[in-house]
Design a protein around this motif. Structure first.
Motif, PDB file in Angstrom:
ATOM      1  N   GLY A 206       0.842  -0.957  -0.189  1.00 30.11           N
ATOM      2  CA  GLY A 206      -0.010   0.079   0.040  1.00 30.11           C
ATOM      3  C   GLY A 206       0.784   1.107   0.138  1.00 30.11           C
ATOM      4  N   ASP A 207       0.174   2.369   0.254  1.00 26.25           N
ATOM      5  CA  ASP A 207       1.013   3.760   0.316  1.00 26.25           C
ATOM      6  C   ASP A 207       0.230   4.751   0.939  1.00 26.25           C
ATOM      7  N   ILE A 208       0.683   5.893   1.244  1.00 31.76           N
ATOM      8  CA  ILE A 208      -0.219   7.021   1.712  1.00 31.76           C
ATOM      9  C   ILE A 208      -1.170   7.629   0.519  1.00 31.76           C
ATOM     10  N   VAL A 209      -0.556   7.452  -0.648  1.00 32.66           N
ATOM     11  CA  VAL A 209      -0.960   8.196  -1.754  1.00 32.66           C
ATOM     12  C   VAL A 209      -0.792   7.373  -3.066  1.00 32.66           C
ATOM     13  N   ASP A 210      -1.810   7.283  -3.960  1.00 28.12           N
ATOM     14  CA  ASP A 210      -1.320   6.575  -5.223  1.00 28.12           C
ATOM     15  C   ASP A 210      -0.358   7.459  -6.036  1.00 28.12           C
ATOM     16  N   ARG A 211       0.811   6.716  -5.938  1.00 26.61           N
ATOM     17  CA  ARG A 211       2.027   7.565  -6.771  1.00 26.61           C
ATOM     18  C   ARG A 211       1.977   7.491  -8.329  1.00 26.61           C
ATOM     19  N   SER A 212       1.125   6.753  -8.761  1.00 22.50           N
ATOM     20  CA  SER A 212       0.973   6.773 -10.290  1.00 22.50           C
ATOM     21  C   SER A 212       0.307   8.136 -10.686  1.00 22.50           C
ATOM     22  N   THR A 213      -0.530   8.730  -9.978  1.00 27.47           N
ATOM     23  CA  THR A 213      -1.030   9.838 -10.323  1.00 27.47           C
ATOM     24  C   THR A 213      -0.893  11.063  -9.398  1.00 27.47           C
ATOM     25  N   TYR A 214      -0.817  10.483  -8.167  1.00 32.97           N
ATOM     26  CA  TYR A 214      -0.939  11.653  -6.930  1.00 32.97           C
ATOM     27  C   TYR A 214      -2.086  12.331  -6.746  1.00 32.97           C
ATOM     28  N   LYS A 215      -3.296  12.011  -7.431  1.00 33.86           N
ATOM     29  CA  LYS A 215      -4.476  12.522  -7.266  1.00 33.86           C
ATOM     30  C   LYS A 215      -5.392  12.026  -6.313  1.00 33.86           C
ATOM     31  N   THR A 216      -5.255  10.871  -5.960  1.00 36.81           N
ATOM     32  CA  THR A 216      -5.894  10.082  -5.152  1.00 36.81           C
ATOM     33  C   THR A 216      -5.210   9.150  -3.799  1.00 36.81           C
ATOM     34  N   ALA A 217      -5.759   8.876  -2.998  1.00 35.14           N
ATOM     35  CA  ALA A 217      -5.451   7.894  -2.028  1.00 35.14           C
ATOM     36  C   ALA A 217      -6.040   6.678  -2.019  1.00 35.14           C
ATOM     37  N   GLU A 218      -7.247   6.723  -2.888  1.00 36.34           N
ATOM     38  CA  GLU A 218      -8.096   5.531  -2.951  1.00 36.34           C
ATOM     39  C   GLU A 218      -7.310   4.465  -3.623  1.00 36.34           C
ATOM     40  N   GLY A 219      -7.811   3.215  -2.789  1.00 34.93           N
ATOM     41  CA  GLY A 219      -6.948   1.995  -3.057  1.00 34.93           C
ATOM     42  C   GLY A 219      -5.425   1.804  -2.697  1.00 34.93           C
ATOM     43  N   ALA A 220      -4.853   2.970  -2.389  1.00 35.89           N
ATOM     44  CA  ALA A 220      -3.719   2.949  -1.894  1.00 35.89           C
ATOM     45  C   ALA A 220      -3.506   2.789  -0.298  1.00 35.89           C
ATOM     46  N   LEU A 221      -4.464   3.688   0.410  1.00 37.18           N
ATOM     47  CA  LEU A 221      -4.470   3.844   1.768  1.00 37.18           C
ATOM     48  C   LEU A 221      -5.459   3.113   2.497  1.00 37.18           C
ATOM     49  N   ASN A 222      -6.323   2.410   1.394  1.00 39.42           N
ATOM     50  CA  ASN A 222      -7.479   1.770   1.988  1.00 39.42           C
ATOM     51  C   ASN A 222      -7.827   0.362   1.236  1.00 39.42           C
ATOM     52  N   GLY A 223      -6.910   0.035   0.377  1.00 44.52           N
ATOM     53  CA  GLY A 223      -7.051  -1.263  -0.469  1.00 44.52           C
ATOM     54  C   GLY A 223      -6.991  -2.331   0.560  1.00 44.52           C
ATOM     55  N   ASP A 224      -6.851  -3.552  -0.075  1.00 46.28           N
ATOM     56  CA  ASP A 224      -6.364  -4.716   0.504  1.00 46.28           C
ATOM     57  C   ASP A 224      -5.099  -5.069   1.021  1.00 46.28           C
ATOM     58  N   ALA A 225      -4.243  -4.478   0.516  1.00 46.82           N
ATOM     59  CA  ALA A 225      -2.778  -4.298   1.082  1.00 46.82           C
ATOM     60  C   ALA A 225      -2.844  -3.453   2.392  1.00 46.82           C
ATOM     61  N   ALA A 226      -3.376  -2.184   2.344  1.00 47.87           N
ATOM     62  CA  ALA A 226      -3.301  -1.202   3.258  1.00 47.87           C
ATOM     63  C   ALA A 226      -4.325  -1.901   4.566  1.00 47.87           C
ATOM     64  N   ILE A 227      -5.363  -2.436   4.416  1.00 45.87           N
ATOM     65  CA  ILE A 227      -6.152  -3.152   5.233  1.00 45.87           C
ATOM     66  C   ILE A 227      -5.232  -4.261   6.105  1.00 45.87           C
ATOM     67  N   ALA A 228      -4.600  -4.941   5.380  1.00 43.58           N
ATOM     68  CA  ALA A 228      -3.721  -6.121   6.052  1.00 43.58           C
ATOM     69  C   ALA A 228      -2.762  -5.414   6.900  1.00 43.58           C
ATOM     70  N   PHE A 229      -2.070  -4.180   6.480  1.00 43.24           N
ATOM     71  CA  PHE A 229      -1.266  -3.716   7.069  1.00 43.24           C
ATOM     72  C   PHE A 229      -1.808  -3.066   8.471  1.00 43.24           C
ATOM     73  N   GLY A 230      -3.072  -2.506   8.402  1.00 43.41           N
ATOM     74  CA  GLY A 230      -3.633  -2.084   9.594  1.00 43.41           C
ATOM     75  C   GLY A 230      -4.007  -2.947  10.598  1.00 43.41           C
ATOM     76  N   ASN A 231      -4.243  -4.118  10.041  1.00 42.35           N
ATOM     77  CA  ASN A 231      -4.675  -5.269  11.002  1.00 42.35           C
ATOM     78  C   ASN A 231      -3.200  -5.562  11.699  1.00 42.35           C
ATOM     79  N   TRP A 232      -2.283  -5.798  11.083  1.00 43.88           N
ATOM     80  CA  TRP A 232      -0.999  -6.082  11.489  1.00 43.88           C
ATOM     81  C   TRP A 232      -0.589  -5.089  12.509  1.00 43.88           C
ATOM     82  N   TRP A 233      -0.512  -3.845  11.944  1.00 46.15           N
ATOM     83  CA  TRP A 233      -0.173  -2.755  13.030  1.00 46.15           C
ATOM     84  C   TRP A 233      -1.190  -2.744  14.193  1.00 46.15           C
ATOM     85  N   GLN A 234      -2.297  -2.895  14.268  1.00 44.59           N
ATOM     86  CA  GLN A 234      -3.099  -3.013  15.528  1.00 44.59           C
ATOM     87  C   GLN A 234      -2.769  -4.273  16.141  1.00 44.59           C
TER      88      GLN A 234
END
Length: 418
Positions: A206-234
């Motif tokens: 995941g990432d803080i923002v989608d670096r391919s466009t820098y116009k959205t965080a959708e999918g980067a910060l709340n996609g499956d990879a980010a959810i997995a990270f968040g669960n691990w972090w918690q």
């Protein structure tokens, strides 16, 4: 030579010297290191050497406390009172360039061909800033701990996998020897969160923002990879492996006191660890699936957009890029010199030096924070989201809310020029 001729020659020499001194145009320099005597001594030496090396420019230094520096620059920009030369924290630079605080450098870019990637500050395809050092984070532990817990010592070529890292935390917790398996440094706030913890997110994919466009965080910060990270972090906190709230004294001295098996900390703290134990090892970041990542980019020099003498300001910055100054800063304040040749001139980072591993970590694992003017907002949103998740907030809804806040800011600012 007659007395008259000698006096005439002396008068000409004095006049020429006075003319040279008068010809030097003053350049103002703002720096963030007020209160650090070692840092001040080095930067003052660079200024003195530059001023004495040529007849065109004279740099005058004004230092600010780091905590107040960014606010001082913003206030100076609004008042139209910026200096010729300023220093800027690497991830903040795109915002200052986009906001019109800075202009591209006028330096020979071949001078930085051998620099580590992190100290090179590019925005919109142009070089705006260059740093004399970088910083890196490692997993700090003792070889005796690894041996006692039956753990493989990871290397740059073979870092721990997510499963191995979890097994290491489990072993440390089960041993009963430590108050916590892992010191994450949650006593620190602000930039520590995106610098130290977003690389975990990025290693998950995941990432803080989608670096391919820098116009959205959708999918980067709340996609499956980010959810997995968040669960691990918690899980680090709900599972009792780390502290969501940490006493600053534990961050400063907890590892040396034996409270933690592992400490996620920077090279600036490495000497204290080495002083505490003779078997300290600095391990690479674990690979959570998308490669091992650590943060990059520290403080850098740039030229104010308001400078009437960008050629002189750039000349000073290019002068400061000499290996001897990179080595002086490294020896003085412990950070990673920007070149391998400068590293060879230092006690800590030369081949075989006690902290040479950090140079390799930076070369192999470092990733700059999102290169966008919106980063200054995104960093704060990310910090709050991680703190909330650590304290028990729902992972998915917290990340969704963070995405909404980041996207609203990007839209409000017209995409920040992307």
């Amino acid at each position: 030579m007659s007395k008259a001729k000698w006096m005439t020659g002396a008068a000409i020499a004095v006049a020429a010297w006075g003319s040279m001194a008068q010809a030097q145009t003053t350049l103002s320099l703002w720096y963030h290191g007020a209160g650090n005597e070692v840092e001040a001594k080095i930067i003052n030496q660079i200024v003195a050497d530059f001023n004495g090396s040529q007849a065109d420019w004279k740099v005058e230094l004004q230092s600010f406390p780091q905590a107040a520096y960014n606010d001082s620059v913003v206030a100076g920009a609004l008042a139209g009172n910026l200096p010729d030369i300023l220093d800027v924290d690497g991830p903040v630079m795109p915002n200052w360039a986009w906001s019109g605080y800075m202009q591209p450098l006028q330096i020979d870019e071949t001078k930085i061909e051998t620099f580590l990637p992190g100290p090179k500050g590019y925005w919109d395809g142009k070089l705006y800033s260059v740093g004399l050092w970088d910083a890196a984070v490692a997993l700090v532990t003792r070889q005796s701990y690894l041996d006692e817990l039956g753990l493989r010592t990871p290397t740059l070529d073979a870092p721990w996998t997510a499963e191995e890292f979890q097994a290491a935390l489990d072993a440390a917790k089960a041993s009963g020897k430590f108050e916590y398996a892992l010191d994450l440094g949650t006593a620190w706030t602000g930039e520590w969160y995106p610098y130290a913890f977003s690389p975990f997110l990025q290693s998950f994919g995941g990432d803080i923002v989608d670096r391919s466009t820098y116009k959205t965080a959708e999918g980067a910060l709340n996609g499956d990879a980010a959810i997995a990270f968040g669960n691990w972090w918690q899980g680090l906190f709900t599972g009792g492996y780390a502290q969501a709230t940490q006493d600053p004294a534990d961050r400063d001295g907890g590892f040396a006191a034996g409270k933690y098996a592992f400490s996620w900390n920077g090279n600036w703290a490495a000497l204290n660890a080495l002083a505490a134990f003779d078997d300290v090892v600095f391990l690479p970041a674990p690979n959570f699936g998308a490669g091992s990542k650590i943060g990059a980019a520290s403080w850098q020099f740039g030229v104010s957009a308001k400078s009437a003498h960008p050629d002189g300001a750039s000349a000073f910055i290019e002068f400061a890029l000499q290996d001897k100054y990179l080595a002086d800063f490294s020896n003085g304040i412990g950070l990673i010199p920007a070149t391998k040749t400068a590293a060879a001139m230092t006690e800590n980072y030369k081949d075989g030096g006690p902290m040479a591993v950090f140079f390799g970590l930076t070369e192999a694992q470092a990733l700059v924070r999102p290169v966008t003017p919106g980063y200054v907002v995104q960093a704060k949103v990310f910090e709050k989201a991680l703190a909330d998740i650590a304290n028990g907030a729902d992972v998915a809804s917290t990340l969704d809310a963070a995405v909404d806040e980041i996207n609203a800011d990007i839209e409000k600012n017209g995409g920040y020029g992307h």
